[in-house]
Design a protein around this motif. Structure first.
Motif, mmCIF file in Angstrom:
data_model
loop_
_atom_site.group_PDB
_atom_site.id
_atom_site.type_symbol
_atom_site.label_atom_id
_atom_site.label_comp_id
_atom_site.label_asym_id
_atom_site.label_seq_id
_atom_site.Cartn_x
_atom_site.Cartn_y
_atom_site.Cartn_z
ATOM 1 N N HIS A 6 73.192 23.874 15.039
ATOM 2 C CA HIS A 6 73.392 22.442 15.220
ATOM 3 C C HIS A 6 72.730 21.646 14.087
ATOM 4 N N MET A 10 74.448 19.186 11.246
ATOM 5 C CA MET A 10 73.975 17.820 11.059
ATOM 6 C C MET A 10 73.769 17.516 9.581
ATOM 7 N N GLN A 17 78.438 11.814 4.234
ATOM 8 C CA GLN A 17 78.355 10.361 4.154
ATOM 9 C C GLN A 17 78.432 9.855 2.717
ATOM 10 N N ARG A 97 57.573 19.503 16.721
ATOM 11 C CA ARG A 97 58.785 19.989 17.381
ATOM 12 C C ARG A 97 58.577 21.404 17.905
ATOM 13 N N GLN C 106 61.984 9.527 13.086
ATOM 14 C CA GLN C 106 62.127 10.942 13.381
ATOM 15 C C GLN C 106 63.579 11.285 13.625
ATOM 16 N N TRP C 108 67.769 11.055 12.433
ATOM 17 C CA TRP C 108 68.439 11.320 11.164
ATOM 18 C C TRP C 108 69.067 10.050 10.650
ATOM 19 N N TRP C 109 68.823 9.765 9.432
ATOM 20 C CA TRP C 109 69.114 8.482 8.832
ATOM 21 C C TRP C 109 70.610 8.193 8.750
ATOM 22 N N VAL C 111 73.387 9.677 10.256
ATOM 23 C CA VAL C 111 74.385 9.993 11.280
ATOM 24 C C VAL C 111 74.174 9.084 12.484
ATOM 25 N N ASP C 115 74.296 11.600 17.668
ATOM 26 C CA ASP C 115 74.210 12.934 17.066
ATOM 27 C C ASP C 115 72.763 13.397 17.010
ATOM 28 N N SER C 116 71.873 12.480 16.660
ATOM 29 C CA SER C 116 70.456 12.828 16.616
ATOM 30 C C SER C 116 69.985 13.265 17.993
ATOM 31 N N GLU C 118 71.750 14.541 20.336
ATOM 32 C CA GLU C 118 72.311 15.856 20.670
ATOM 33 C C GLU C 118 71.513 16.967 20.008
ATOM 34 N N LEU C 119 71.101 16.707 18.766
ATOM 35 C CA LEU C 119 70.302 17.722 18.099
ATOM 36 C C LEU C 119 68.955 17.878 18.818
ATOM 37 N N LEU C 120 68.394 16.757 19.249
ATOM 38 C CA LEU C 120 67.111 16.838 19.954
ATOM 39 C C LEU C 120 67.252 17.648 21.246
ATOM 40 N N ARG C 121 68.434 17.564 21.876
ATOM 41 C CA ARG C 121 68.674 18.366 23.072
ATOM 42 C C ARG C 121 68.463 19.839 22.750
#
Lengths: 263, 267, 325
Positions: A6, A10, A17, A97, C106, C108-109, C111, C115-116, C118-121
């Motif tokens: 994932h 990302m 972009q 994290r 913390q 993501w700049w 996106v 989305d951020s 979801e990544l944290l999930r």
């Protein structure tokens, strides 16, 4: 694992972009590896070979090295640029994290621009294969994969040495660069052209000879060392071992130092 | 009057030179890196020449070592200028009553010369402990050495001007990473740092010798190895001087144009 | 044992100095200097408490936060958070920890913030269903619905801070660190943020530690504060008690229409005449403000009146001064 996948996706999204800039920089990567390719071509044109290696065989070695190195720069950017994360406080964020630090370092920085380098390296490899009319077998294909994978981890291990050093002094990075870029420069040629001290260095300390040159030489039917075939298959393991040791040093020496002195 | 106008540039030179002596760590790192690369390349050429006629080996090894020794000269050295361009603070230095182009050239020259001298001493010392077969040779004759020194000073000046041209382009595009990476690679190849220009095919060499990047180190090294006759020496110097003039004029024009556009747009 | 317990935490740095004098030996000599970032700091926090950490720049606030989050290890002393030593069980510790840095993102700049999240999930290994529920809840509470699909870099500062908060609370941490969360925010955003934090604290019992230079934040959120200075813990207790200790003088200025009778001045109030208006000063700890006010009203027909309270920032400045920070 799901996290790693994932996180990398990302990174690609982020890169997408800035399409124009991304394209420019990929092309720049192409040109840079292309410059090295040009150098090898000029040398081979002038000298027709190196020791008992033909020009095509040298090109094969070159292709394997560039392809692997570009892969390392693509996936290992988080390790090779580690000194920036310490300065910028990103390492602190990683410590907050609940994922292994090395996994985060790899996942947080996927450098897809290196595709340019991979393309050129791959093209060199393909060209060498065509000219050599290699007789491919399943065993040889496996050997090539093993050689790439072993060297991949070996180079990541070299990156880790830089990362460890950057815990102590950001300025001495330049000195450590010699390990990675020097290693790539020196070992894009088979190790047997060098005198004994360099051969020993690249066999037993930074084992490019074991991970890359020995298996590739067997693929080319000119074995570098007179060893049983299973040992040729096992040799790339040296790269994993190197990586494991360096990861341990990074953790035990580097991270521990950081946590005890702070920033 | 004359003395007053030149003083700021001398001071710029002196300050940047002093600053360069502070970068001892970087110099040490550079020496280690360049020594390693030099050694690897020297052995590579030994192996390459072993396949056939070994006649040119000594020259090639010497070429490699001289390139490594003066590597600092080729590097885009003034990160301060890059920073100022990228952050836009170059506009502030416009307030100073000096010629911008000359000011930065002086800084660049100081960094190149002092940086190169700092790295040269250990690199020469290294030659004494290297195995004989990968050692560099002495200059062919005192005359060759003098020619080398003269040509080298012109070469360094050429590189300083190339830097101003590339930084002028950076000012326009404001993308330093991709562009300066490519330029420095181009510089390394065309200056003979990656492989000696003397090893390129003869047909290409005629062209390679007279392109601007070759004026930096390739031209002086050729003199170091073989003292040149009057005719050849004059042609070589003329080429260097011509490029120096062209690059200086071009760099100045680009800078002037850009700096004017800054003042017009107000930053 | 309390939820969070810090025992005699100390942190010393050794800084290398560049030798400036001393002949040729300065090329290799290394002079060092010991810096005490934190000395002997002990305190404990119960579950569900909301505690502020005060102190001027360089007092050791961020060192405390870095020690409690496990980023650094102390030179001496130990701390336990929920029974764990942060730097020894990093991954388990941070799984139950949320951190918001006001000045550093913390997420993501480039996106969309969704989305951020979801990544944290995946970073926190959350159950997708539980994650979704929590996200919906936070989207409502923080009013994120309008910009979940907008990249972070296009958000305003206030929106960004709300997104950050959401990101740090998705995994329902038991302990939340906030470092300057309201820095740069406008008044409305500040108020929203404060009320959200109060609710989060009340509803889930999330323990919150807050460092800020904004006294309004402190007053709105924290009943208890720790004051750090020069690496030492100078005060640990109620915020209002601290304020009362340094709260000395109120100044009341008033002017009358027509004649006025200034007799019967309450005890402890000083009166001065300034042109055609009067200046009264008194210590609210000794004289009730209401009593003074009613006296002023009784004196005559009031034309205008202003009451100046000493502002909290001035108080803190005085407090730092007196503690000789």
């Amino acid at each position: 694992m799901r996290y790693l996948y994932h996180a990398m996706r990302m990174q690609l999204k982020c890169a997408a972009q800035y399409r124009a800039s991304f394209l420019m920089q990929s092309i720049a990567q192409c040109v840079m590896v292309g410059g090295d390719l040009l150098a090898v071509t000029v040398l081979m044109n002038r000298f027709r070979g190196l020791g008992h290696w033909s020009a095509e065989e040298i090109l094969f070695f070159f292709g394997v090295m560039q392809l692997t190195f570009a892969l390392c720069e693509c996936f290992g950017r988080g390790i090779s640029n580690f000194s920036y994360y310490i300065g910028g406080g990103e390492f602190d964020a990683m410590l907050l994290r609940p994922q292994p630090l090395l996994v985060q370092m790899i996942g947080n920085r996927l450098d897809a621009r290196r595709l340019g380098g991979m393309l050129v390296g791959g093209a060199a490899l393909a060209m060498a294969c065509l000219r050599l009319r290699l007789h491919w077998t399943a065993g040889k294909a496996l050997l090539l994969a093993l050689a790439s994978l072993g060297s991949f981890f070996l180079i990541l291990g070299l990156f880790l040495i830089e990362a460890t050093v950057s815990f102590f002094s950001v300025k001495s990075i330049e000195m450590v660069n010699v390990l990675t870029y020097g290693g790539r420069q020196a070992c894009q040629y088979p190790v047997d052209i060098y005198p004994r001290p360099l051969r020993l260095l690249f066999t037993w300390v930074a084992p490019f000879a074991l991970c890359m040159h020995l298996p590739v030489s067997v693929i080319l039917d000119k074995p570098l060392m007179d060893v049983p075939i299973w040992q040729v298959y096992a040799a790339p393991l040296a790269g994993f071992a190197f990586f494991a040791v360096m990861a341990l040093v990074w953790r035990r020496v580097g991270v521990t130092h950081y946590r005890s002195t702070g920033s | 009057m004359k003395k007053q106008t030149i003083r700021p540039y001398l001071t710029a030179f002196r300050i940047r030179a002093l600053l360069e002596t502070q970068y001892r760590g970087a110099a040490l790192g550079g020496v280690i890196t360049q020594a390693f690369f030099g050694l690897v390349l020297a052995y590579l050429y030994t192996a390459l020449y072993a396949g056939g006629d070994p006649a040119g080996l000594r020259d090639t090894v010497t070429y490699v070592w001289l390139q490594q020794m003066f590597f600092r000269v080729l590097m885009t050295s003034d990160s301060e200028l890059q920073n100022q361009i990228m952050t836009g603070s170059l506009a502030y230095t416009l307030c100073r009553p000096v010629d911008q182009h000359a000011y930065w050239v002086c800084r660049d020259l100081a960094a190149q010369w002092v940086g190169a001298l700092m790295r040269m001493v250990p690199m020469i010392a290294l030659q004494f402990i290297l195995p004989l077969e990968v050692r560099m040779a002495l200059p062919e004759s005192p005359a060759a050495f003098l020619q080398f020194l003269l040509s080298l000073s012109l070469g360094v000046a050429c590189v300083a001007q190339i830097h101003t041209v590339t930084s002028a382009i950076t000012m326009k595009t404001l993308d330093s990473r991709g562009f300066s990476g490519m330029i420095s690679l181009l510089m390394m190849i065309l200056a003979g740092n990656i492989i000696p220009l003397t090893l390129f095919p003869e047909t290409v060499q005629a062209l390679l010798r007279y392109q601007p990047f070759a004026q930096a180190l390739d031209a002086p090294i050729r003199m170091y190895q073989h003292a040149q006759g009057t005719a050849e020496f004059s042609i070589s110097l003329a080429a260097q001087l011509a490029w120096l003039a062209v690059l200086t004029a071009g760099g100045r024009a680009l800078w002037r144009q850009h700096l004017r556009s800054i003042t017009v747009q107000g930053g | 044992m309390a939820f969070l317990e810090a025992e005699r935490l100390s942190k010393t740095y050794v800084r290398r100095l560049k030798p400036t004098s001393g002949g040729p030996s300065r090329l290799w000599r290394r002079d060092t200097q010991r810096i005490f970032a934190l000395q002997d700091v002990s305190f404990s926090v119960e579950k569900g408490e909301l505690v502020g950490i005060l102190g001027p720049n360089g007092a050791g606030k961020s060192t405390v936060v870095k020690l409690l989050t496990g980023i650094l290890t102390p030179t001496e002393g130990v701390c336990h958070v929920d029974g764990r030593i942060p730097w020894q069980e990093r991954r388990e510790h941070v799984r139950h920890l949320g951190v918001v840095f006001g000045q550093r993102t913390q997420l993501w700049w480039d996106v969309p913030i969704l989305d951020s999240f979801e990544l944290l999930r995946d970073v926190y290994n959350l159950e997708p269903a539980a994650w979704k529920r929590r996200l919906d809840e936070m989207t409502d509470a923080l009013d994120l619905g309008g910009f979940l699909r907008t990249p972070l870099r296009q958000l305003s500062l206030g929106q960004r801070m709300r997104a950050e908060l959401c990101g740090s609370l998705l995994h329902e941490p038991a302990l939340l660190f906030l470092d300057e969360p309201t820095i740069g925010l406008d008044a409305v955003s500040k108020l929203k943020l404060r009320s959200f934090l109060r609710e989060e604290n009340a509803a889930r019992g999330t323990t919150i530690l807050l460092t800020t230079h904004d006294m309004e934040d402190m007053l709105a959120l924290c009943r208890r504060v720790l004051v750090l200075g020069h690496g030492r813990l100078l005060y640990d207790g109620a915020l209002d008690a601290l304020l009362r200790r340094y709260d000395t003088v109120h100044v009341l200025r008033c002017a009358y229409e027509g004649p006025c009778d200034l007799s019967g001045l309450p005890q402890g109030v000083a009166l001065e005449r300034d042109g055609d208006s009067y200046v009264l000063s008194f210590a609210p700890a000794e004289v009730e403000t209401g009593k003074v006010l009613s006296w002023v009203l009784a004196c005559g027909r009031l034309r205008e009146m202003t009451l100046k309270e000493q502002n909290v920032d001035q108080l803190i400045a005085r407090m730092y001064q007196e503690m000789s920070l």
